[in-house]
Design a protein around this motif. Structure first.
Motif, PDB file in Angstrom:
ATOM      1  N   LYS A 130       1.797  -4.527   8.611  1.00 36.15           N
ATOM      2  CA  LYS A 130       0.537  -4.384   7.859  1.00 36.15           C
ATOM      3  C   LYS A 130      -0.443  -5.483   8.238  1.00 36.15           C
ATOM      4  O   LYS A 130      -1.651  -5.232   8.376  1.00 36.15           O
ATOM      5  N   GLY A 144       0.779  -1.224   0.000  1.00 33.49           N
ATOM      6  CA  GLY A 144       0.000   0.000   0.000  1.00 33.49           C
ATOM      7  C   GLY A 144       0.813   1.277   0.000  1.00 33.49           C
ATOM      8  O   GLY A 144       0.272   2.369   0.233  1.00 33.49           O
ATOM      9  N   LEU A 196       0.357  -0.469  10.332  1.00 36.52           N
ATOM     10  CA  LEU A 196       0.842   0.546   9.392  1.00 36.52           C
ATOM     11  C   LEU A 196      -0.148   1.697   9.237  1.00 36.52           C
ATOM     12  O   LEU A 196       0.227   2.767   8.743  1.00 36.52           O
ATOM     13  N   ASP A 197      -1.371   1.485   9.656  1.00 41.97           N
ATOM     14  CA  ASP A 197      -2.402   2.501   9.468  1.00 41.97           C
ATOM     15  C   ASP A 197      -2.008   3.819  10.135  1.00 41.97           C
ATOM     16  O   ASP A 197      -1.545   3.845  11.283  1.00 41.97           O
ATOM     17  N   ASN A 198      -2.182   4.922   9.397  1.00 36.84           N
ATOM     18  CA  ASN A 198      -1.976   6.281   9.900  1.00 36.84           C
ATOM     19  C   ASN A 198      -0.524   6.584  10.288  1.00 36.84           C
ATOM     20  O   ASN A 198      -0.260   7.459  11.096  1.00 36.84           O
ATOM     21  N   THR A 199       0.421   5.825   9.732  1.00 35.66           N
ATOM     22  CA  THR A 199       1.833   6.088  10.011  1.00 35.66           C
ATOM     23  C   THR A 199       2.484   6.791   8.818  1.00 35.66           C
ATOM     24  O   THR A 199       1.997   6.705   7.681  1.00 35.66           O
ATOM     25  N   GLY A 220      -2.342  -4.565  11.173  1.00 36.25           N
ATOM     26  CA  GLY A 220      -2.977  -3.258  11.108  1.00 36.25           C
ATOM     27  C   GLY A 220      -2.163  -2.126  11.697  1.00 36.25           C
ATOM     28  O   GLY A 220      -2.688  -1.029  11.935  1.00 36.25           O
ATOM     29  N   GLN A 240       0.371   9.810  12.927  1.00 39.99           N
ATOM     30  CA  GLN A 240       0.604   9.130  14.198  1.00 39.99           C
ATOM     31  C   GLN A 240       2.081   8.878  14.435  1.00 39.99           C
ATOM     32  O   GLN A 240       2.762   8.305  13.596  1.00 39.99           O
ATOM     33  N   ARG A 272       4.379   6.392   2.574  1.00 41.03           N
ATOM     34  CA  ARG A 272       3.002   6.425   3.053  1.00 41.03           C
ATOM     35  C   ARG A 272       2.945   7.524   4.095  1.00 41.03           C
ATOM     36  O   ARG A 272       3.940   7.816   4.770  1.00 41.03           O
ATOM     37  N   GLY A 317       0.764   9.612   7.333  1.00 43.67           N
ATOM     38  CA  GLY A 317      -0.242   9.574   8.385  1.00 43.67           C
ATOM     39  C   GLY A 317       0.071  10.661   9.401  1.00 43.67           C
ATOM     40  O   GLY A 317       0.926  11.523   9.173  1.00 43.67           O
TER      41      GLY A 317
END
Length: 432
Positions: free
Chosen positions: A155, A76, A160-163, A158, A102, A98, A100
């Motif tokens: 990933k 992603g 990796l979200d918002n990083t 979960g 956070q 990527r 985010g």
């Protein structure tokens, strides 16, 4: 304020205070994910290693880049290929990002090229007990794979979200393209948008096997010594008319360097020397020719070498002494010396030591032991030096091996998993 080499070694003391802690439930899932996909990681490494990607094999470097780019696409990340100007003769770099909001913004560094050009006879991939021999397996395709394996595990749970994570795999680390302001410009720009840089050159151990990471690296520079003498019949050498010639003058200078210039952390190496009455050196290919006769006094010597130093003050002292030595020529001879900076020093900083302490704690908590610090003079040059002045940095986080840059280069396969676990936990903690 410059932090001394002794403070780099103090990082070991920082790590020694680490107490084994517990992994959180999410961190336990991360470790399990790395282990579950270890076979895929090794298979990816084999695919990359079977592609010759010597720095000057532009197609090979790009092919490795395409292989790794697919991995980041699947994770992603937004991926781009950064081309270099054609006249530089370099393949370019792979960048994956990527964004985010956070935690810390992380920059991960690797390189796709090796020192083995297409004419190398070194094996590409040859299993060897619990390891593998191959071109660039430890320097540093295994480090690249460890990055991908760590991100894949993050990933999967979960995390990796918002990083904000950026990855740059350079295509010319082994022989960086010039001008370096161009070849390393994109890296500097990424660093300025990041908080912490982690680089994945091979991890080394001490005599007791304790893993050690890199909080400092010496700068590198080049010196070029040009010596001239009076060409004439060899029977006149040492005489008032002919003097000593270029070869004796070059020998005097180099031996004086050896005796008078050394200090702790400083090295200087004359890697190429050509002497005679006809001398030519091809900088682009690092090759030269020399011709002369035994009964003729040589009129020319060319010496190409490198200079490695801990900081700019040490560089200035060394260069001043070397110029002083060059200036006191033997009769009938003269010489000039020029210096050219290459990689800047990576200084020891409190920030670097803090990152090491966090990395070591992640390793301890995962049951992989403490991680100490490598003295700056024990490592060569690396890409991280171009960005260390801007952000907290740590290097040497890749897999473990031996024989780098030689036909016997070898990787301990199990170390890929260890590197991925340490990295994944550290990134998870930094981005919370």
């Amino acid at each position: 304020m410059r932090f001394t080499l002794g403070l780099a070694l103090a990082a070991a003391a920082i790590c020694a205070t680490s107490q084994a802690g517990e992994l959180s439930p999410v961190e336990q899932q991360i470790v399990a994910a790395v282990k579950a996909h270890d076979g895929e990681a090794i298979a990816l490494l084999e695919r990359a290693a079977r592609i010759n990607s010597g720095t000057l094999n532009l197609k090979g470097v790009r092919d490795v880049g395409a292989l790794f780019r697919q991995q980041f696409d699947e994770l992603g990340f937004k991926t781009t290929w950064v081309d270099m100007p054609p006249e530089m003769g370099r393949a370019g770099h792979l960048v994956a990002t990527r964004t985010g909001t956070q935690g810390k913004r992380i920059l991960l560094l690797g390189h796709m090229d090796t020192v083995f050009e297409p004419d190398s006879t070194a094996p590409l991939w040859q299993l060897d007990g619990d390891g593998v021999r191959g071109q660039g397996v430890s320097d540093m395709k295994a480090g690249d794979v460890a990055i991908i394996a760590a991100l894949r595990a993050l990933k999967q749970v979960g995390a990796l979200d918002n990083t904000t994570i950026s990855v740059m795999f350079t295509g010319d680390e082994e022989e960086a393209g010039n001008p370096k302001a161009v070849s390393r410009g994109p890296m500097v720009e990424l660093a300025k948008r990041s908080d912490i840089a982690l680089s994945f050159e091979g991890m080394v151990g001490d005599r007791n096997g304790q893993p050690r990471a890199t909080v400092a690296r010496r700068a590198t520079a080049f010196f070029e010594l040009e010596v001239k003498g009076k060409q004439g019949h060899s029977s006149g050498v040492f005489g008032p008319g002919a003097g000593y010639g270029a070869v004796y003058e070059a020998a005097r200078i180099l031996d004086a360097f050896r005796q008078q210039v050394p200090e702790q952390g400083l090295t200087f190496n004359p890697g190429v020397i050509l002497g005679g009455t006809e001398v030519a050196f091809d900088d682009a290919n690092s090759k030269g020719t020399a011709a002369g006769k035994t009964n003729v006094i040589a009129n020319t010597v060319t010496v190409k070498g490198d200079l490695r130093y801990l900081d700019y003050a040490q560089r200035d002292r060394a260069q001043a002494k070397m110029r002083e030595i060059v200036a006191h020529s033997l009769p009938g001879a003269s010489a000039t010396i020029n210096f050219r900076d290459s990689y800047p020093p990576m200084a020891v900083t409190p920030g670097n030591l803090n990152v090491l302490a966090a990395y070591s704690q992640a390793s301890v908590d995962a049951g992989l032991g403490e991680v100490g610090a490598v003295p700056a003079e024990a490592r060569g040059a690396g890409d991280i030096q171009f960005i260390a002045p801007y952000i907290d940095s740590l290097d040497g986080l890749g897999a473990s091996g031996s024989g780098a840059h030689s036909p016997s280069e070898r990787l301990e396969l199990a170390s890929v998993q260890r590197a991925a676990i340490r990295t994944a936990i550290l990134i998870y903690r930094l981005t919370r």
